[in-house]
Write an enzyme that holds these catalytic residues in place. Structure first.
Site, short mmCIF file in Angstrom:
data_model
loop_
_atom_site.label_atom_id
_atom_site.label_comp_id
_atom_site.label_asym_id
_atom_site.label_seq_id
_atom_site.Cartn_x
_atom_site.Cartn_y
_atom_site.Cartn_z
N THR A 1 0.85 -1.20 0.00
CA THR A 1 0.00 0.00 0.00
C THR A 1 0.89 1.24 0.00
OG1 THR A 1 -1.63 -1.21 1.32
CG2 THR A 1 -1.90 1.18 1.16
N ASP B 1 17.77 -9.13 -9.66
CA ASP B 1 17.34 -9.99 -8.55
C ASP B 1 15.88 -9.89 -8.14
OD1 ASP B 1 20.07 -10.45 -8.54
OD2 ASP B 1 20.45 -9.49 -6.61
N GLU C 1 23.54 -16.33 -9.54
CA GLU C 1 24.27 -16.88 -8.43
C GLU C 1 23.37 -17.85 -7.65
OE1 GLU C 1 27.36 -14.67 -5.57
OE2 GLU C 1 25.28 -14.01 -5.31
N GLU D 1 17.36 -19.53 -4.62
CA GLU D 1 16.38 -18.46 -4.39
C GLU D 1 15.46 -18.28 -5.58
OE1 GLU D 1 17.85 -15.28 -1.19
OE2 GLU D 1 19.28 -15.47 -2.84
#
Length: 963
Positions: A449, A488, A577, A581
């Site tokens: 928000t 990223d 890398e 993730e």
């Protein structure tokens, strides 16, 4: 170059209401937040002067791609500073045109390299240019698809030149808008500012068919590389300079040409390439299909990917419609039955195998994920409950708020807090459950928000801004180049989406309020739909979400894995890398899609997850050494283990693992200055959770990888204090990654290592928590190892084997009990919105569950104060693709109009369109039924009604998100 939009304007001080676009209860800003009154230093996203596209190009920019440097010159280079590494080729856009190489070996001796790369430093090159223009002012992206790009030099001039190239394709399709073709054969030392041509004696023409030439350039470097080219021009073309380093031609006035990189110098190869050289690639598209059960009733959990070309056939073409030549990467040909030619190419990804055709398919097995682990561990429940209490006594936001954090470290906090929620349920701690759940609900809702200050933040802090110059939703405070070069985003926002998925498991009201904003975050890193080409504008994410973002920004559908670099501005191309993730991001996407009943999102997420984990095993781990050689790094030791005591790994990094995968090769190091060898390994393990089971697929390799880490880390015991043994005293924040990984292949050892060091410093903010770590490792100790041979007919499942005793686990996100069937014939009934094991352990969510694609209704309620007050119920039917709107004003209204903000004329423009509602029962509840099939994920709605005295009331606008 065509500017897509003005440089995203920066608000001054607080954010003006006019720059806030509401999406459900959330919102985003359309002006970049100002940092002058806060302590954070916000990086400027790419400006229009850094975007290089032609007037023909449209839609959001595909950043983070293998060719992004062409469109995004963040370094001020009008030709892009980075390399275009499509494989098998290495290319460079420059003032002279396109310079191309195709290296066929590694640089140097692999045993001597820490950064192992293809030998573009010593490979001869060829430059495609124009006789009428020796130096172009700029090059720009003109058109693109899922894995191809067309680049234009000299747009609007009499010497315009286009080159189309595709990932994996050894053909370059050249078109001239003026001038003549120029091809120069050059040495490895040739640069645009210092062209060094090959000696004519080194150039041989071994086939001359007039318009078609076979040319080799022999031995002009110390490495004695010889390169072979096929040159295919229109019929009746003649060439000047044959047998020399420079070829020119008018192309018989036809203005097109194809240059091919040949795997060998033979007439049979030239014949093959001539067949397809005149089919110019115009489109590339991937289509993914996830199938849980095949037509024969077999549980298969299959991901089928179809890669298709669209071509324009020139007059000389003898190939079939849309047929071309392309190379399959190892992760493709290992999973394809497509007929291949006998030819192949070297690449840093391993052998590329040549295919001729219009399309090909791959089929992989989706291995499943789990949202969390059940109550199956060998832990002491009282100890586990105590660890939960201990974590609860710490501050939720260890990594700070406002200017003291950024999107990545905020995501780490979300991860630590949401992971413990299922554990609080399993130990029966309702107060702790609500503490963590309400905490992440409030904080994530605040981040979603714009202008929210509920966490003592300024309006300019903790928000998302849509940068329409490139079409990207950027969180501020930013970090690690997430704003300046769009690095990223899947890493950062994947943590947000995982947290949102856990909230969705527990609170469907929060989803109705903020779900549309979460969908935008998903689209930011993995837009599962193709944009139509609309020019990005501030309101586009709200009005037409699929058009506001590029297709699968971070995921390379042809390369099979993600890229983290936003601008692709390095000489070694793009890179990633932390593959783990990336996996985390797609796992979060799967969970969120399942919890919100979005099948299209889920299927794309399953495809991305499945490809990513397979690519990790091929390119990051490579246990079979068919991508990087086993000798890589074997002789790189300095001979003094402590000589570089501040930059591990100490000694020889001769481990068989790539911590970074680059377009050109592999690295044994990381982007920061590590303090512990575990960082170099753990960056491709974390965050450990139910999506991490792929790390245990190959038990032999996993043990070798751990041993490589501890062997390398053993040198640390002599180089730094505080490390008692190679497998103890890991750097804070990395312990969970280490023990969690160890538990996937040697759980009993992981338990011993962990128990000796618990509890963790839960106030450190770096990694997972004590209760999660204790719970995970002991669960793996009880469950055994993952059994990859068995799959299920749902997306969230796993099977474990402990000495022949199997445990089946499945999550049912739907709103009714479901029978889950596994491929070995085992089945079990799983309650609604719950995860169950075959031993009977059940952990249930508090939300009602999604409709699961099987029909059903879900209801949203709204109210307002206009007039004397009003209430609204919107009931979505997923089976009928319609919504029933029931509006009840507090006053008695003779009529009510419902108004939708929609494209009524089908021309792409939206306006308010009203419809009279029905009150056939005379009970003052006014109804209207509307098909929602064409509305996308949400619709803006408002109401106008009779006030009883000749005038009317109007409600505020509500954004309704469909279930």
């Amino acid at each position: 170059m065509t500017a897509l939009a003005a440089l995203g304007t920066r608000a001054t001080g607080t954010i003006p209401d006019s720059s806030v676009t509401p999406v459900g209860n959330g919102s985003y800003a359309t002006e970049m937040p100002d940092d002058s009154n806060i302590t954070a230093d916000y990086a400027n996203p790419p400006s229009t002067s850094e975007v290089y596209t032609t007037a023909n190009a449209s839609g959001p920019i595909p950043t983070n791609d293998w060719w992004t440097t062409i469109a995004l010159g963040t370094n001020g280079d009008p030709h892009g500073q980075g390399a275009v590494v499509g494989l098998p080729y290495y290319a460079d856009t420059n003032a002279r045109g396109l310079t191309v190489q195709y290296p066929t070996d590694w640089f140097g001796n692999p045993a001597d390299q820490g950064f192992l790369k293809m030998d573009y430093l010593n490979t001869p090159q060829l430059t495609i240019g124009n006789t009428n223009q020796s130096s172009y002012a700029q090059s720009a992206a003109d058109d693109w698809g899922d894995w191809h790009v067309r680049t234009t030099w000299g747009e609007g001039t009499g010497a315009a030149m286009d080159v189309t190239m595709a990932r994996g394709c050894p053909l370059f399709f050249v078109e001239y808008g003026g001038g003549n073709a120029s091809l120069t054969f050059e040495t490895k030392d040739s640069r645009p500012s210092n062209v060094v041509l090959a000696d004519d004696a080194n150039v041989s023409v071994w086939a001359n068919r007039g318009n078609v030439l076979g040319v080799s350039v022999d031995g002009i470097t110390a490495d004695n590389y010889t390169k072979h080219y096929g040159i295919f021009a229109p019929a009746d073309t003649s060439w000047s300079g044959t047998g020399t380093s420079t070829l020119t031609s008018s192309l018989n006035g036809q203005g097109y040409l194809t240059v091919a990189l040949l795997p060998e110098a033979s007439t049979s190869v030239l014949d093959l390439f001539e067949t397809y050289a005149y089919n110019f690639v115009r489109g590339t598209s991937v289509d993914w299909t996830y199938t849980d059960t095949d037509s024969n009733g077999n549980v298969v959990s299959s991901v089928r990917s179809t890669f298709s070309f669209q071509t324009e056939e020139k007059a000389e073409s003898t190939a079939g419609d849309n047929e071309t030549l392309t190379c399959l990467f190892p992760h493709q040909w290992k999973h394809s039955s497509a007929p291949l030619t006998d030819y192949s190419y070297f690449s840093p990804r391993g052998t590329l195998k040549l295919l001729a055709g219009a399309s090909f398919e791959t089929e992989m097995t989706y291995p499943g994920i789990l949202p969390f682990l059940n109550d199956e561990g060998t832990y002491d429940t009282g100890t586990l409950a105590g660890y939960v209490d201990r974590l609860e006594s710490n501050a939720l936001w260890q990594n700070g708020t406002g200017s003291n954090t950024n999107t990545y470290w905020t995501g780490k906090d979300y991860n630590r807090n949401w992971q413990v929620i299922p554990i609080t349920q399993q130990v029966g701690d309702t107060a702790a459950r609500d503490f963590f759940l309400n905490g992440i609900k409030d904080r994530l809702g605040a981040w979603l928000t714009a202008k929210d200050t509920s966490h003592n933040t300024a309006e300019e802090e903790e928000l998302f801004y849509y940068h329409d110059t490139v079409g990207s939703l950027i969180g501020f405070p930013d970090g690690f180049g997430s704003a300046s070069i769009l690095n990223d985003h899947h890493f950062h926002y994947g943590y947000f989406v995982n947290a949102a998925a856990e909230i969705a498991r527990m609170d469907e009201q929060w989803v109705s309020e903020y779900g549309a904003m979460v969908d935008l975050l998903v689209r930011e890193y993995a837009n599962w739909e193709h944009a139509s080409g609309a020019t990005p504008s501030g309101t586009l994410p709200k009005e037409s979400p699929k058009d506001a973002f590029p297709f699968m920004r971070n995921f390379d559908p042809y390369g099979g894995h993600s890229f983290a670099g936003g601008d692709d501005a390095a000489a070694d191309g793009n890179n990633q890398e932390s593959s783990s993730e990336a996996v985390n991001a797609y796992a979060g996407m799967i969970k969120w899609a399942e919890m919100t009943d979005n099948t299209a999102m889920r299927d794309a997420a399953i495809a991305a997850y499945t490809h990513e984990v397979n690519a990790i095993w091929d390119y990051w781990f490579d246990p079979n050494h068919d991508s990087f050689p086993a000798t890589w790094g074997d002789t790189t030791s300095s001979g003094d283990a402590c000589n570089d005591a501040n930059a591990p790994p100490w000694g020889a990094p001769d481990f068989n693992y790539a911590s970074i995968v680059w377009s050109t090769g592999y690295d044994h190091h990381v982007f920061w200055g590590p303090l512990d060898t575990v960082e170099i390994f753990g960056i491709n393990w974390l965050p450990i959770n139910g999506h991490s089971l792929y790390l245990g697929w190959d038990q032999t390799y996993a043990r070798e990888n751990w041993n490589d880490m501890t062997r390398t880390r053993e040198l640390e015991t002599t180089c730094k204090s505080g490390v008692g043994a190679p497998d103890t005293d890991f750097l804070g924040g990395w312990k969970t990654a280490a023990w969690g990984y160890r538990s996937l292949h040697d759980a009993s050892n992981a338990v011993s290592l962990m128990e000796a060091e618990l509890p963790l410093d839960d106030s450190g903010g770096g990694g997972s928590s004590t209760p999660f770590t204790y719970h995970w490792v002991h669960n793996m100790d009880a469950l055994g190892t993952v059994d990859t041979s068995i799959v299920a007919d749902v997306s969230m499942f796993a099977v474990f084997d402990n000495g022949g005793s199997k445990t089946y686990i499945a999550y049912n996100p739907t709103d009714s009990t479901t029978t889950v069937t596994f491929s070995d014939g085992f089945s079990m009934d799983v309650p609604a919105n719950a995860q169950k094991t075959s031993t009977g352990s059940v952990t249930s969510g508090l939300a009602g569950g999604s409709n699961g694609g099987g029909g059903g209704d879900c209801t949203s309620n709204y109210s307002g104060t206009a007039g004397d007050g009003w209430s609204l119920t919107a009931t979505d039917s997923t089976s009928a693709n319609e919504t029933v709107w029931e509006f009840e004003p507090s006053n008695t209204a003779g009529w009510v109009d419902i108004q939708f903000y929609e494209d009524a004329n089908g021309d792409g423009s939206k306006e308010w369109v009203g419809y009279r509602m029905d009150d056939t029962d005379g009970d003052n509840v006014h109804t209207h039924t509307r098909s929602n099939a064409g509305d996308g994920g949400s619709i803006d709605v408002r109401f106008v009604w009779d006030n009883g005295s000749g005038s009317q009331y109007m409600s505020s606008t509500q954004t309704h998100t469909y279930c």
